[in-house]
Design an enzyme around this catalytic site. Structure first.
Site, short mmCIF file in Angstrom:
data_model
loop_
_atom_site.label_atom_id
_atom_site.label_comp_id
_atom_site.label_asym_id
_atom_site.label_seq_id
_atom_site.Cartn_x
_atom_site.Cartn_y
_atom_site.Cartn_z
N CYS A 73 21.99 8.01 98.81
CA CYS A 73 21.85 7.59 97.36
C CYS A 73 21.93 8.56 96.76
O CYS A 73 23.00 8.26 94.98
CB CYS A 73 20.82 6.79 96.80
SG CYS A 73 19.13 8.49 97.21
N HIS A 130 17.04 10.51 90.59
CA HIS A 130 17.43 12.09 91.88
C HIS A 130 18.92 11.85 91.90
O HIS A 130 19.85 12.27 92.54
CB HIS A 130 17.84 10.21 93.13
CG HIS A 130 17.57 10.96 94.17
ND1 HIS A 130 17.12 10.25 95.36
CD2 HIS A 130 16.67 11.80 94.75
CE1 HIS A 130 16.84 11.06 96.78
NE2 HIS A 130 16.72 12.07 96.24
#
Length: 460
Positions: A73, A130
């Site tokens: 991701c 993230h």
């Protein structure tokens, strides 16, 4: 043939008219990203999965049937924000773990920074970032967003909002102690943002949901909708040390309940757009950041592979674009498209956006989406020594014919040596762009790490 020529002329005229209007009326932009949602985890691919809201988005929009992302991701998110292959700046092979002092390079311009110059005054990130948590320079508010609500790390607890035992839930730079299920809270905030928008300038809303990424935790009402039987044990109950909060009878049941929450969140966002009266000129883009993880309940069938691999199941994901004012919906395109195309496409839709200072690897998909241009003859770098074209994939020196998808079983390199050699050269060219600075392997530096209180971001 005459019918085809007529249809092409009409679509070309439509696209030309749209281009004129794009400059006059830039759309609101809503970018929705699911986390670890597999190919087989949406209703429009699998009738056994109930995702009515994602399905209605697909019915009204354009399905991008050959849309590729990174196998994990953080790299996909980096490519969305920059329009560039993340191996150019050290982020292709792994995610950013909690113990890592690393983030998306500040030499890179991010999508919200560019949209700010195009007149987008409100730019919110609502969800999982993230892309760096150790320094303020990596924070969403330092990368062009005007609002941030959500978490900086991945894999947080859905109920406590903790990672490594510390609260990772923020409003701006300040910890937030809002109570509730993470997916629902993110949908709440996205709806609030849309409802609060009253200005003439368009807005940009980036909603990277944390669902349905592990840990497997679902709300009881969502589990009940998936057939949870309280008289049967929850999965993992034989392990005395297991945390059973939010677990259903099976992993797949729990995962589907988490997808249910995601779908309801997407539906609430779509409803908020409708209620705002701005749906016609709001561009909604939905995608998953990588393939599903079977060990955590996800499914990529009939594609081979899963998250972490560059088989189709790891990098080919459900993707939908809807923009009623400019793009005819109810269609499916099998042209090769990718996460790096999101930034140039959105900048083109915004009209008058500046040219990024760094070379962009993606392409503007608006002509393709509008029907005024054929699919580009292109190749995409997937990482892990793999490259894909419309017809072929080269992976670890083996050649697979994509018209035979999703099998990816027969190595045809010996039968098609010219194709294989051409793709080897393409792969070498892509890999020559790799930065000298690369994120370390995931587990390196973990030993002895202690998370800061409330994941405070104090260093510049």
């Amino acid at each position: 043939m005459a019918g085809l020529i007529w249809r092409g002329a009409v679509l070309a005229a439509f696209a030309t008219a749209c281009c004129d209007q794009v400059v006059a009326a830039p759309p609101n932009i809503v970018l929705l990203v699911a986390d670890d949602l597999g190919w087989n985890d949406v209703g429009y691919h699998n009738a056994r999965v109930n995702t009515p809201h994602i399905d209605r988005l697909a019915a009204a929009g354009v399905e991008l049937d050959r849309f590729y992302v990174c196998p994990v991701c953080s790299p996909t998110r980096a490519g969305l924000m920059t329009g560039r292959y993340p191996h150019r700046f050290g982020l292709h092979n792994d995610v950013i773990p909690p113990w890592r002092d690393f983030g998306l390079s500040t030499d890179e311009q991010c999508l919200p920074e560019l949209l700010a110059e195009a007149g987008y005054q409100r730019r919110a990130c609502v969800g999982k970032w993230h892309l760096g948590h150790s320094r303020r320079r990596y924070h969403p508010l330092s990368r062009g967003f005007t609002e941030f609500y959500g978490h900086l790390n991945g894999a947080i607890d859905y109920f406590t909002h903790e990672r490594e035992g510390e609260l990772d839930w923020y409003r701006g730079f300040q910890p937030s102690r809002d109570q509730g299920y993470a997916t629902t809270l993110l949908a709440d905030e996205a709806v609030r943002f849309i409802g609060d928008h009253r200005g003439e300038a368009p807005f940009f809303l980036y909603v990277p949901f944390n669902a349905p990424h592990s840990p497997l935790q679902a709300e009881q009402q969502a589990l009940a909708r998936q057939g949870f039987d309280p008289d049967r044990p929850r999965f993992g109950s034989k392990n005395a040390a297991a945390d059973l909060r939010g677990r259903g009878n099976t992993k797949r049941q729990t995962f589907r309940a988490m997808v249910d929450a995601l779908d309801r969140g997407v539906g609430r966002v779509l409803d908020a757009i409708d209620q705002s009266g701005q749906a016609e000129n709001t561009l909604v883009w939905f995608l998953s950041d990588n393939g599903g993880t079977p060990q955590h309940g996800g499914s990529n069938k009939p594609l081979r592979g899963a998250k972490g691999s560059v088989w189709e199941g790891g990098v080919r994901v459900p993707t939908i674009v809807r923009w009623p004012a400019r793009i005819t919906g109810g269609r499916k395109l099998d042209a090769l498209t990718a996460y790096i195309d999101v930034l140039p496409t959105l900048l083109a839709a915004a009209g008058g956006a500046p040219t990024p200072r760094n070379e962009i690897d993606g392409v503007n998909l608006l002509p393709l989406l509008g029907g005024s241009a054929p699919p580009a003859d292109r190749s995409l770098y997937l990482g892990h020594h793999a490259v894909v074209t419309q017809d072929w994939k080269l992976k670890d020196g083996k050649l697979f014919e994509m018209s035979a998808r999703p099998a990816e079983r027969a190595d045809l390199a010996d039968q098609h040596p010219t194709v294989a050699e051409a793709l080897r050269r393409e792969l070498a060219a892509f890999e020559s762009l790799t930065s000298d600075v690369q994120s370390l392997p995931y587990g390196e530096g973990r030993e002895g790490f202690v998370a800061p209180r409330d994941w405070a971001v104090e260093r510049e």
